[in-house]
Design a protein around this motif. Structure first.
Motif, PDB file in Angstrom:
ATOM      1  N   LEU A  72       1.243  -1.267   0.261  1.00 53.70           N
ATOM      2  CA  LEU A  72      -0.254  -0.071  -0.008  1.00 53.70           C
ATOM      3  C   LEU A  72       0.828   1.771   0.271  1.00 53.70           C
ATOM      4  CD1 LEU A  72      -3.028  -0.805   2.400  1.00 53.70           C
ATOM      5  CD2 LEU A  72      -3.068  -0.927  -0.003  1.00 53.70           C
ATOM      6  N   GLU A  80      -3.430   1.859  -2.981  1.00 48.74           N
ATOM      7  CA  GLU A  80      -4.897   2.194  -2.989  1.00 48.74           C
ATOM      8  C   GLU A  80      -4.952   2.833  -4.863  1.00 48.74           C
ATOM      9  OE1 GLU A  80      -7.175   5.252  -0.704  1.00 48.74           O
ATOM     10  OE2 GLU A  80      -7.172   4.400   0.700  1.00 48.74           O
ATOM     11  N   VAL A  99      -3.180  -7.627  -1.475  1.00 50.54           N
ATOM     12  CA  VAL A  99      -2.183  -6.645  -0.349  1.00 50.54           C
ATOM     13  C   VAL A  99      -1.488  -7.186   0.125  1.00 50.54           C
ATOM     14  CG1 VAL A  99      -2.453  -4.778   0.595  1.00 50.54           C
ATOM     15  CG2 VAL A  99      -4.412  -4.656  -0.818  1.00 50.54           C
ATOM     16  N   THR A 101       1.697  -5.575   3.201  1.00 53.81           N
ATOM     17  CA  THR A 101       1.539  -4.470   3.140  1.00 53.81           C
ATOM     18  C   THR A 101       1.439  -5.037   5.317  1.00 53.81           C
ATOM     19  OG1 THR A 101       0.622  -1.934   3.611  1.00 53.81           O
ATOM     20  CG2 THR A 101      -0.121  -3.600   3.859  1.00 53.81           C
ATOM     21  N   ASP A 108      -7.193   0.380   6.426  1.00 50.75           N
ATOM     22  CA  ASP A 108      -6.747   0.798   5.458  1.00 50.75           C
ATOM     23  C   ASP A 108      -7.473  -0.841   4.882  1.00 50.75           C
ATOM     24  OD1 ASP A 108      -4.887   2.421   5.023  1.00 50.75           O
ATOM     25  OD2 ASP A 108      -3.163   1.382   6.581  1.00 50.75           O
ATOM     26  N   ILE A 109      -7.306  -2.097   6.022  1.00 46.67           N
ATOM     27  CA  ILE A 109      -7.974  -3.645   5.438  1.00 46.67           C
ATOM     28  C   ILE A 109      -9.364  -2.912   4.595  1.00 46.67           C
ATOM     29  CG2 ILE A 109      -8.963  -5.413   6.255  1.00 46.67           C
ATOM     30  CD1 ILE A 109      -6.515  -5.334   9.171  1.00 46.67           C
ATOM     31  N   SER A 112      -8.798  -1.563   1.138  1.00 44.09           N
ATOM     32  CA  SER A 112      -8.645  -2.396   0.485  1.00 44.09           C
ATOM     33  C   SER A 112      -9.867  -3.561  -0.189  1.00 44.09           C
ATOM     34  CB  SER A 112      -7.599  -3.342   1.369  1.00 44.09           C
ATOM     35  OG  SER A 112      -6.582  -2.562   1.391  1.00 44.09           O
ATOM     36  N   TYR A 113     -10.183  -3.716   0.434  1.00 43.52           N
ATOM     37  CA  TYR A 113     -12.256  -4.422   0.168  1.00 43.52           C
ATOM     38  C   TYR A 113     -12.473  -3.579  -0.505  1.00 43.52           C
ATOM     39  CZ  TYR A 113      -9.710  -8.767   2.548  1.00 43.52           C
ATOM     40  OH  TYR A 113      -8.822  -9.995   3.102  1.00 43.52           O
ATOM     41  N   ALA A 117     -10.225  -5.633  -3.291  1.00 44.30           N
ATOM     42  CA  ALA A 117      -8.689  -6.134  -3.305  1.00 44.30           C
ATOM     43  C   ALA A 117      -9.456  -7.996  -2.997  1.00 44.30           C
ATOM     44  CB  ALA A 117      -7.980  -6.231  -1.872  1.00 44.30           C
ATOM     45  N   TYR A 120      -5.856  -9.625   1.981  1.00 45.17           N
ATOM     46  CA  TYR A 120      -5.264  -8.280   2.262  1.00 45.17           C
ATOM     47  C   TYR A 120      -4.881  -9.209   4.000  1.00 45.17           C
ATOM     48  CZ  TYR A 120      -4.211  -3.957   5.354  1.00 45.17           C
ATOM     49  OH  TYR A 120      -3.282  -3.223   5.757  1.00 45.17           O
ATOM     50  N   THR A 122      -0.809  -9.444   6.228  1.00 40.91           N
ATOM     51  CA  THR A 122      -0.188  -8.000   6.909  1.00 40.91           C
ATOM     52  C   THR A 122       1.348  -8.969   6.837  1.00 40.91           C
ATOM     53  OG1 THR A 122      -1.508  -7.330   8.238  1.00 40.91           O
ATOM     54  CG2 THR A 122       0.142  -7.131   9.007  1.00 40.91           C
TER      55      THR A 122
END
Length: 154
Positions: A72, A80, A99, A101, A108-109, A112-113, A117, A120, A122
């Motif tokens: 990201l 994004e 994603v 990241t 952010d999660i 993204s969805y 995305a 996700y 991490t």
């Protein structure tokens, strides 16, 4: 600069969009250690990712990736922005985007969805855990999931 790592015939084509050289190295190590055939293409910023995906400039002959691993926090265009453009393009939107990241932020999660995305992840801080996360991702996406073929224009 684009890097490619190939390990056999008809490998999965993966575009890694990552500006951290350490994370690129760890991802490369995980892919090299995996049993799944793949070509890993690496670009280091969002603008370069869009050029690769849209086959513009030095990437006019770039292959269509089967999957995109997207950080990201990128220079020139954020992850994004890349995700938004990719999913807004009818020819590219079927490419799954994962994603990958360091952000654990709920916003952010969710964002993204909202931008479609497909997953996700991490990034773990520990290098061994990072490699294991990549291996688990690769095992799932390339042995369990059926990825779409390139969409032909009608």
């Amino acid at each position: 600069m684009t890097e490619m790592y190939s390990s056999g015939p008809e490998p999965a084509r993966i575009l890694l969009v990552e500006d951290n050289p350490g994370d690129v190295r760890l991802t490369r190590e995980a892919f090299e250690a995996a049993r799944i055939e793949s070509d890993l293409y690496v670009v280091s910023d969002g603008a370069e990712a869009l050029e690769f995906l849209e086959q513009r400039g030095e990437y006019e002959d770039a292959p269509r990736p089967d999957l995109v691993l997207l950080d990201l926090n990128l220079p020139r265009a954020s992850g994004e922005e890349v995700l938004t453009e990719l999913k807004d393009d009818p020819e590219l939107r079927t490419i799954p985007v994962i994603v990958l990241t360091s952000s654990r932020a709920e916003e952010d999660i969710v964002r993204s969805y909202e931008l479609h995305a497909n997953a996700y992840l991490t990034k773990p801080v520990d290098p061994d855990e990072f490699i294991e996360t990549i291996r688990a991702f690769e095992e799932f996406w390339f042995t369990v999931v059926h990825l779409p073929s390139e969409v032909e224009e009608s």
